[in-house]
Scaffold this motif. Structure first.
Motif, PDB file in Angstrom:
ATOM      1  N   LEU A  32      10.457 -21.079 -37.044  1.00 18.55           N
ATOM      2  CA  LEU A  32       9.474 -21.688 -36.153  1.00 18.55           C
ATOM      3  C   LEU A  32       9.471 -20.985 -34.796  1.00 18.55           C
ATOM      4  O   LEU A  32       8.410 -20.791 -34.186  1.00 18.55           O
ATOM      5  N   TYR A  36       6.367 -19.114 -32.993  1.00 21.09           N
ATOM      6  CA  TYR A  36       5.964 -19.358 -31.602  1.00 21.09           C
ATOM      7  C   TYR A  36       5.740 -18.039 -30.861  1.00 21.09           C
ATOM      8  O   TYR A  36       4.749 -17.881 -30.128  1.00 21.09           O
ATOM      9  N   GLU A  39       2.455 -16.433 -32.055  1.00 22.93           N
ATOM     10  CA  GLU A  39       1.216 -17.197 -31.925  1.00 22.93           C
ATOM     11  C   GLU A  39       0.367 -16.746 -30.742  1.00 22.93           C
ATOM     12  O   GLU A  39       0.874 -16.490 -29.653  1.00 22.93           O
ATOM     13  N   ALA A  44      -2.182 -23.949 -30.516  1.00 17.87           N
ATOM     14  CA  ALA A  44      -1.165 -23.882 -31.564  1.00 17.87           C
ATOM     15  C   ALA A  44       0.203 -23.564 -30.975  1.00 17.87           C
ATOM     16  O   ALA A  44       1.223 -24.121 -31.403  1.00 17.87           O
ATOM     17  N   ILE A  48       3.586 -25.877 -31.364  1.00 14.97           N
ATOM     18  CA  ILE A  48       4.884 -25.402 -31.856  1.00 14.97           C
ATOM     19  C   ILE A  48       5.965 -25.654 -30.812  1.00 14.97           C
ATOM     20  O   ILE A  48       7.090 -26.057 -31.141  1.00 14.97           O
ATOM     21  N   PRO A 187       3.254 -26.268 -38.910  1.00 13.71           N
ATOM     22  CA  PRO A 187       3.682 -25.362 -39.967  1.00 13.71           C
ATOM     23  C   PRO A 187       4.792 -25.979 -40.830  1.00 13.71           C
ATOM     24  O   PRO A 187       5.734 -26.566 -40.313  1.00 13.71           O
ATOM     25  N   ALA A 249      -0.768 -24.605 -36.595  1.00 14.51           N
ATOM     26  CA  ALA A 249       0.153 -25.677 -36.215  1.00 14.51           C
ATOM     27  C   ALA A 249      -0.600 -26.968 -35.935  1.00 14.51           C
ATOM     28  O   ALA A 249      -1.537 -26.991 -35.130  1.00 14.51           O
ATOM     29  N   GLN A 250      -0.195 -28.028 -36.620  1.00 13.76           N
ATOM     30  CA  GLN A 250      -0.807 -29.354 -36.470  1.00 13.76           C
ATOM     31  C   GLN A 250      -2.321 -29.333 -36.695  1.00 13.76           C
ATOM     32  O   GLN A 250      -3.051 -30.188 -36.192  1.00 13.76           O
TER      33      GLN A 250
END
Length: 268
Positions: A32, A36, A39, A44, A48, A187, A249-250
């Motif tokens: 993760l 990050y 990204e 996003a 994260i 994620p 992400a999300q």
């Protein structure tokens, strides 16, 4: 012969479910963190960052990572030479007692979500029992226990489909993932079971999620020019194509929807 004490198994189960309630696995955190850094989408990237911050706060405070502390799932491999000399309970009951202790721990109580009579009164059992236990009898004199607290967000997004031999697994996954929305909190890790019977395929998918995040090893292997196995190539193809969907992400868009893709297969 190895003798397993009833209390040892019960307390081990309780300790495990407490532990996983506030600690993310290190491999997940590393993956993760790398996501990050890669990204590019501000939304996003912020999502994260919030997951990583929340993870640290949960670990430091010994408080649940998520308010949904899951249904207790246990994978149990019992050696054929194991004995239970002082047992007064079945193994299922021992595991349930361990789950009960974990979820009712006064120092870190976990949300009980399990409902009895799910098609009727839907009454909460108040201690998150019974656990879902998968048993395997294996050679040897050891007991291996893997515990997972499976949250409803991901469980409720589970999909099963019987493909024809000529159908494309990749096409089906790419068609299905966008229909899942963001309720599974990407994620995440995509687990796929192929083969066997319907219930076997679903079990394979869940078992696959217990393996460490290692997609980076496949990426490096491909870059080195080494040949990938059929399953490795399929994992990598799905990893790249699912992330190319841009769910992110999300569900806020971005580069990373899945941190890894796991696949287990069985003859069918």
């Amino acid at each position: 012969m190895t003798a397993i004490k009833q209390e040892d198994l019960i307390q081990s189960i309780a300790d495990a479910f407490q532990y996983i309630s506030f600690y993310h696995p290190l491999d997940y955190i590393k993956a993760l963190g790398e996501a990050y850094e890669r990204e590019q989408s501000p939304a996003a990237k912020d999502a994260i960052a919030q997951i990583l911050t929340n993870s640290r706060m949960a670990a430091e405070g010994h408080r649940p990572i998520c308010q949904d502390t899951g249904i207790a799932v246990v994978f149990l491999k019992v050696g054929m030479n194991v004995t239970w000399p002082d047992a007064t309970m079945s193994v299922q009951d021992m595991i349930n007692e361990g789950v009960r202790r974990a979820y009712l721990n006064p120092d870190n109580p976990l949300r009980a979500s399990v409902l009895a009579d799910p098609a009727g009164t839907r009454k909460n059992t108040k201690d998150n029992t019974p656990a879902v236990v998968h048993y395997e009898i294996v050679p040897g004199d050891h007991v291996e226990v893997i515990c997972a607290a499976k949250g409803g967000g991901s469980e409720n997004k589970s999909k099963f489909y019987a493909l024809n031999p000529s159908d494309s697994i990749v096409d089906w996954v790419l068609k299905t993932v966008p229909t899942m929305g963001a309720g599974w909190c990407p994620p995440g890790i995509l687990g796929i079971g192929i083969g066997g019977t319907p219930e076997k395929a679903l079990l394979l998918a869940k078992e696959s999620l217990m393996a460490p995040v290692d997609i980076h090893e496949l990426i490096d292997k491909k870059k080195s020019g080494a040949a990938l196995s059929r399953v490795e190539a399929l994992r990598l193809e799905l990893y790249e194509k699912v992330n190319a969907l841009g769910i992110g992400a999300q569900g806020l868009g971005g580069l990373t929807t899945v941190l890894d893709v796991k696949i287990r297969m069985y003859p069918t």
